[in-house]
Design a protein around this motif. Structure first.
Motif, short mmCIF file in Angstrom:
data_model
loop_
_atom_site.label_atom_id
_atom_site.label_comp_id
_atom_site.label_asym_id
_atom_site.label_seq_id
_atom_site.Cartn_x
_atom_site.Cartn_y
_atom_site.Cartn_z
N THR A 147 0.86 -1.17 0.00
CA THR A 147 0.00 0.00 0.00
C THR A 147 0.89 1.22 0.00
O THR A 147 1.77 1.35 0.83
N MET A 148 0.66 2.12 -0.91
CA MET A 148 1.50 3.29 -1.00
C MET A 148 0.65 4.55 -0.93
O MET A 148 -0.37 4.66 -1.63
N ASP A 149 1.07 5.46 -0.09
CA ASP A 149 0.43 6.77 -0.10
C ASP A 149 1.50 7.82 0.22
O ASP A 149 2.67 7.49 0.34
N ASP A 150 1.07 9.07 0.34
CA ASP A 150 2.04 10.14 0.50
C ASP A 150 2.90 10.00 1.75
O ASP A 150 4.00 10.57 1.82
N SER A 151 2.41 9.25 2.76
CA SER A 151 3.17 9.14 4.01
C SER A 151 4.39 8.25 3.88
O SER A 151 5.34 8.36 4.65
N ASP A 152 4.34 7.32 2.90
CA ASP A 152 5.45 6.37 2.81
C ASP A 152 6.04 6.25 1.41
O ASP A 152 6.85 5.36 1.15
N THR A 153 5.65 7.14 0.52
CA THR A 153 6.17 7.11 -0.84
C THR A 153 7.18 8.23 -1.01
O THR A 153 6.88 9.39 -0.72
N THR A 154 8.37 7.85 -1.49
CA THR A 154 9.39 8.88 -1.70
C THR A 154 9.25 9.48 -3.11
O THR A 154 8.58 8.91 -3.99
N LEU A 155 9.90 10.60 -3.32
CA LEU A 155 9.91 11.20 -4.65
C LEU A 155 10.55 10.23 -5.65
O LEU A 155 10.07 10.10 -6.77
N ASP A 156 11.59 9.54 -5.22
CA ASP A 156 12.23 8.57 -6.11
C ASP A 156 11.26 7.45 -6.51
O ASP A 156 11.31 6.95 -7.64
N ASP A 157 10.40 7.04 -5.55
CA ASP A 157 9.42 5.99 -5.88
C ASP A 157 8.55 6.44 -7.05
O ASP A 157 8.34 5.70 -8.02
N LEU A 158 8.04 7.66 -6.97
CA LEU A 158 7.16 8.14 -8.04
C LEU A 158 7.94 8.41 -9.32
O LEU A 158 7.46 8.12 -10.43
N LYS A 159 9.15 8.95 -9.19
CA LYS A 159 9.97 9.21 -10.38
C LYS A 159 10.27 7.89 -11.10
O LYS A 159 10.29 7.83 -12.34
N ARG A 160 10.50 6.84 -10.31
CA ARG A 160 10.80 5.54 -10.89
C ARG A 160 9.57 5.00 -11.64
O ARG A 160 9.69 4.48 -12.75
N ALA A 161 8.41 5.12 -11.04
CA ALA A 161 7.19 4.63 -11.68
C ALA A 161 6.97 5.34 -13.01
O ALA A 161 6.63 4.72 -14.03
N VAL A 162 7.18 6.66 -13.01
CA VAL A 162 7.01 7.44 -14.24
C VAL A 162 8.06 7.05 -15.28
O VAL A 162 7.76 6.87 -16.47
N ARG A 163 9.30 6.84 -14.82
CA ARG A 163 10.39 6.48 -15.75
C ARG A 163 10.15 5.12 -16.37
O ARG A 163 10.35 4.94 -17.57
N GLU A 164 9.71 4.16 -15.54
CA GLU A 164 9.47 2.81 -16.07
C GLU A 164 8.35 2.81 -17.10
O GLU A 164 8.42 2.12 -18.12
N PHE A 165 7.31 3.58 -16.82
CA PHE A 165 6.19 3.65 -17.77
C PHE A 165 6.71 4.12 -19.13
O PHE A 165 6.38 3.57 -20.19
N ARG A 166 7.54 5.17 -19.10
CA ARG A 166 8.10 5.74 -20.33
C ARG A 166 9.01 4.74 -21.04
O ARG A 166 8.92 4.55 -22.25
#
Lengths: 137, 137, 137, 137
Positions: B11-30
């Motif tokens: 489970t991921m939300d703003d309390s435990d998700t780092t900026l790198d986590d989201l950057k990685r998700a966006v990068r992998e999608f691309r």
């Protein structure tokens, strides 16, 4: 990359900073100045668009292979970092104002895009980019 | 708020998700779609501005105290979440493309704004907002 | 190019239509619907930006030499004409709301730009474009 | 309002200036500097959006009844005129680049909007404004 934070002694960067950490920093900045009255969702949406335009200015008149250059001798990389920071500060401020969990919103949208743009079909094909909505992430 | 992530079991939300986590998700999608060729900084800056305009549309023609309403019966809150997600996806995509640590950029900009808008002087005063640059965070 | 006008029997096109003619058409459309109350300068400035973003969408993800194409089979040229029309309708609406003579404003700005970008020095040189303000006209 | 034109001895204002007159002035400015190479439709669409954002900045953080004010003592009305001029210069530049008759495009769009928003039904009702496309002219 490790970045020294002026908000405290700890070193904070993207590897160890949560979305809540940044949302909190933005919220505290606003509250200490009692600016919540001005930071309505409508005004914040305008602010995001204004900062997005400032970032675009760095790339105007250039062809894709040109790096930005400025006639005033300024540091293009530093300006770009600042302009992206402005976009994020207002976007996170908007999330604060509407109490939105951005992690959930981003992951949900990526999942929705994944169904719309299946990997097998989309690899390298720009025709699959939905220019109607500008969504090609 | 806890949000279920479709990208994995946790489970991921703003309390435990780092900026790198989201950057990685966006990068992998691309990368899985080999879309890096289209995601130049110039194009990404345009994409951020386009999505910012879509968010603004939710608030057009309204006075500050009005909540957005749509004549087509759609869910305004859901659309707003999606439009903010689009802004963040492209902003993080931009950060990926220029290898920018956004935490450092955001904290540095807040520190710079703090010097420009000292708490003691700024509390509640909109005249201190630098509308020239749209920076009032 | 001659265009048939639905506002009357006369043929109107750029060669014989004045700025006042178009400003009047926009003003009458607004007044017949009693929409002046919504068409505040702030709202109109947002509307211009929103329509400008829709025009940009036609060119997103493309390199300079590519013509816009849409996956939904739509007529790109027709959409572009409509989006530019939207921009001008709101820009002229804004001019109406602040009682601005746009001819004077445009000619004054071109004169100001002419001093800033002398022909002899600027011919072909993109470095003279003031990307700070995005002004390179 | 009569405005003295620096482009010639005649007085030009919205009452006697055609769209072609302004398109010509914009075109000549571009050609004398051999800037057509930079003024691609994509770049011009970005320029319009950038200038639209600068106009919006004048109204950020304000409620509808507040007039814009600037902390730097500048003349708000003069800046607004200049920013609207920038929008129109790039919009007319765009029309030049795609050889579009803007009178026809504007009148056709107003006619299309008139069918979508019949006077009898729309008078004063903001719910009839199509916020989906931001079109409420």
């Amino acid at each position: 990359m490790t970045t020294r934070s002026r908000f405290g002694a700890s070193t904070m960067d993207d590897s160890d900073t949560t979305l809540d950490d940044l949302k909190r920093a933005v919220r505290e900045f606003r509250d200490r100045r009692e600016w919540e009255q001005f930071h309505t969702p409508k005004n914040l949406s305008m602010a995001i668009a204004i900062e997005a335009a400032e970032l675009m200015e760095e790339f105007l008149w250039l062809r894709p292979d040109e790096t930005p250059r400025r006639t005033d001798g300024g540091d293009s990389a530093a300006r770009i970092a600042e302009e992206l920071a402005d976009i994020l500060i207002y976007a996170l401020g908007f999330a604060n104002s509407v109490e939105l969990d951005v992690t959930g919103a981003v992951l949900d949208k990526l999942a929705k895009n994944a169904e719309k743009y299946p990997e097998a079909k989309c690899r390298g094909f720009s025709s699959w980019l939905d220019s109607e909505k500008g969504e090609g992430a």
